[in-house]
Design a protein around this motif. Structure first.
Motif, short mmCIF file in Angstrom:
data_model
loop_
_atom_site.label_atom_id
_atom_site.label_comp_id
_atom_site.label_asym_id
_atom_site.label_seq_id
_atom_site.Cartn_x
_atom_site.Cartn_y
_atom_site.Cartn_z
N ASN A 1 -5.41 -77.02 12.53
CA ASN A 1 -6.20 -75.88 11.83
C ASN A 1 -7.81 -75.80 12.73
N ARG A 2 -7.98 -76.79 13.42
CA ARG A 2 -9.24 -76.63 13.93
C ARG A 2 -8.91 -76.23 15.65
N ILE A 3 -7.85 -76.75 16.50
CA ILE A 3 -7.63 -76.17 17.70
C ILE A 3 -7.43 -75.05 17.81
N ALA A 4 -6.50 -74.24 16.93
CA ALA A 4 -6.14 -72.81 17.13
C ALA A 4 -7.32 -72.07 17.29
N PRO A 5 -8.17 -71.98 16.18
CA PRO A 5 -9.42 -71.09 16.30
C PRO A 5 -10.46 -71.44 17.55
N LEU A 6 -10.40 -72.67 17.75
CA LEU A 6 -11.43 -73.10 19.06
C LEU A 6 -10.83 -72.58 20.27
N LEU A 7 -9.56 -72.41 20.64
CA LEU A 7 -8.84 -71.93 21.51
C LEU A 7 -9.25 -70.13 21.69
N SER A 8 -9.25 -69.78 20.23
CA SER A 8 -9.72 -68.22 20.49
C SER A 8 -11.16 -68.17 20.80
N CYS A 9 -11.98 -68.82 20.40
CA CYS A 9 -13.37 -68.88 20.60
C CYS A 9 -13.66 -69.22 22.14
N SER B 1 -23.53 -66.09 15.91
CA SER B 1 -22.31 -65.70 15.04
C SER B 1 -21.62 -66.92 15.01
N VAL B 2 -21.21 -67.21 13.74
CA VAL B 2 -20.24 -68.29 13.16
C VAL B 2 -19.02 -67.76 12.91
N VAL B 3 -17.61 -68.30 13.46
CA VAL B 3 -16.41 -67.80 13.14
C VAL B 3 -15.84 -69.40 12.50
N TYR B 4 -15.19 -68.74 11.30
CA TYR B 4 -14.35 -69.80 10.47
C TYR B 4 -13.04 -69.31 10.07
N HIS C 1 -17.08 -63.30 28.03
CA HIS C 1 -18.45 -63.03 27.61
C HIS C 1 -19.34 -64.15 28.11
N LEU C 2 -19.79 -64.19 29.53
CA LEU C 2 -20.25 -65.26 30.22
C LEU C 2 -21.60 -65.47 29.49
N ALA C 3 -22.13 -64.31 29.10
CA ALA C 3 -23.59 -64.48 28.57
C ALA C 3 -23.72 -64.94 27.21
N THR C 4 -22.65 -65.59 26.68
CA THR C 4 -22.56 -66.19 25.16
C THR C 4 -22.49 -67.73 25.36
N GLU C 5 -23.24 -68.36 24.58
CA GLU C 5 -23.04 -69.95 24.81
C GLU C 5 -21.97 -70.17 23.53
N LEU C 6 -21.00 -71.11 23.69
CA LEU C 6 -20.10 -71.63 22.88
C LEU C 6 -20.47 -72.95 22.30
N LEU C 7 -20.80 -72.85 20.81
CA LEU C 7 -20.89 -74.05 20.21
C LEU C 7 -19.89 -74.41 19.48
N LYS D 1 -25.01 -66.85 20.74
CA LYS D 1 -24.44 -67.98 20.62
C LYS D 1 -23.13 -67.57 19.64
N LEU D 2 -22.22 -68.44 19.99
CA LEU D 2 -20.86 -68.21 19.05
C LEU D 2 -20.28 -69.53 18.65
N ILE D 3 -20.48 -69.81 17.56
CA ILE D 3 -20.28 -71.06 16.79
C ILE D 3 -18.83 -71.26 16.12
N CYS D 4 -17.98 -72.02 16.82
CA CYS D 4 -16.57 -72.22 16.21
C CYS D 4 -16.76 -73.42 15.02
#
Length: 281
Positions: free
Chosen positions: A14-22, A116-119, A29-35, A3-6
């Protein structure tokens, strides 16, 4: 499934830009779930679904749900950023998670944990290239009321030569006079040009239109940024951006991107993201 958490925080862009990267990372990485952990703060009181349709390939979660997932890694620029976010918004979820893990990973490090959490507050090139992130923007499905407002404003209009973002409120070093001088100089040299302006200071928009009635265009908004605490003189960290005002900002953002070029406030993620998505340097 990993799991990858944006962790979306701060103002709208400030929210949209990192979300686009996630989103771009998830695509590769199709085996990763985006949250997407997108909870309102005073700089953006809008929920994700106040602006966009619910995503088809991601899930929106709360901070409580994030904590219950058993986070194994947190990626950020620095511990100070995590601590400042907790202090500013009076919400220590991410700070406490990092504290319990005992380690913070570099924002551009390789994501590999189970949860993983990305901030971050801009593009995260450790996840993908900026070019890959930019391509994700068209996948964000804006609500019809936003796209319809953009279309309605543009009806009968020829293309705007310049989109000018006039940022006020918490940008305490900016002044109306500074913007006035720049636009006056531009129109002196280009008297036939059409300039679309957008601002979180409605009086500045009206005043600029009065100064240059034949060249300036703007969209009258019903909702604006307000002071969180009206008794304070400063706007610094004292903004209240209700959902309706965030929608208004998103409409202006899309209109900026329709202009031939953009004059950005160099300190603003709003106009700088619009320039980047347009392909301007």
């Amino acid at each position: 499934m990993k799991k990858l958490i944006c962790y979306a925080s701060g103002g709208l862009c400030n929210r949209i830009a990192p979300l686009l990267s996630c989103m771009a990372y998830k695509e590769k990485h199709l085996a990763t779930e985006l949250l997407i952990c997108w909870e309102p703060t005073f700089r953006c009181f809008a929920e994700y679904t106040d602006i966009f349709e619910y995503p088809t390939d991601a899930k929106i979660i709360t901070k409580k749900e994030m904590r219950n997932l058993g986070v194994t890694q947190v990626f950020a620029t620095s511990p100070h950023d995590i601590a400042f976010d907790a202090h500013l918004y009076k919400e220590p979820s991410l700070f406490e998670t990092v504290k319990s893990l005992g380690e913070l990973y570099d924002i551009n490090g390789e994501v590999g944990g189970e949860v993983s959490v990305v901030y971050g507050n801009t593009f995260i090139e450790g996840l993908c290239s900026k070019e890959d992130a930019i391509r994700q923007f068209e996948k964000l499905m804006l609500l019809p009321e936003i796209t319809n407002s953009v279309t309605t404003f543009l009806e009968g209009q020829n293309q705007f030569d310049v989109g000018w973002h006039i940022r006020g409120t918490d940008f305490i070093n900016d002044s109306y006079e500074g913007y006035f001088v720049k636009i006056q100089e531009y129109l002196h040299n280009h008297p036939d040009k059409k300039v679309f302006i957008c601002s979180d200071e409605p009086e500045w928009e009206k005043k600029m239109k009065q100064e240059f009635p034949d060249n300036i265009y703007y969209r009258e908004k019903q909702h604006h940024v307000e002071k969180l605490n009206p008794e304070l003189d400063t706007w610094k960290d004292n903004t209240n951006t209700p959902p309706a005002a965030v929608k208004e900002a998103m409409i202006d953002f899309m209109l900026l991107m329709r202009c031939d070029r953009i004059e950005a406030n160099t300190a603003s993620s709003f106009s700088n993201l619009a320039k980047t998505l347009k392909g301007e340097s």
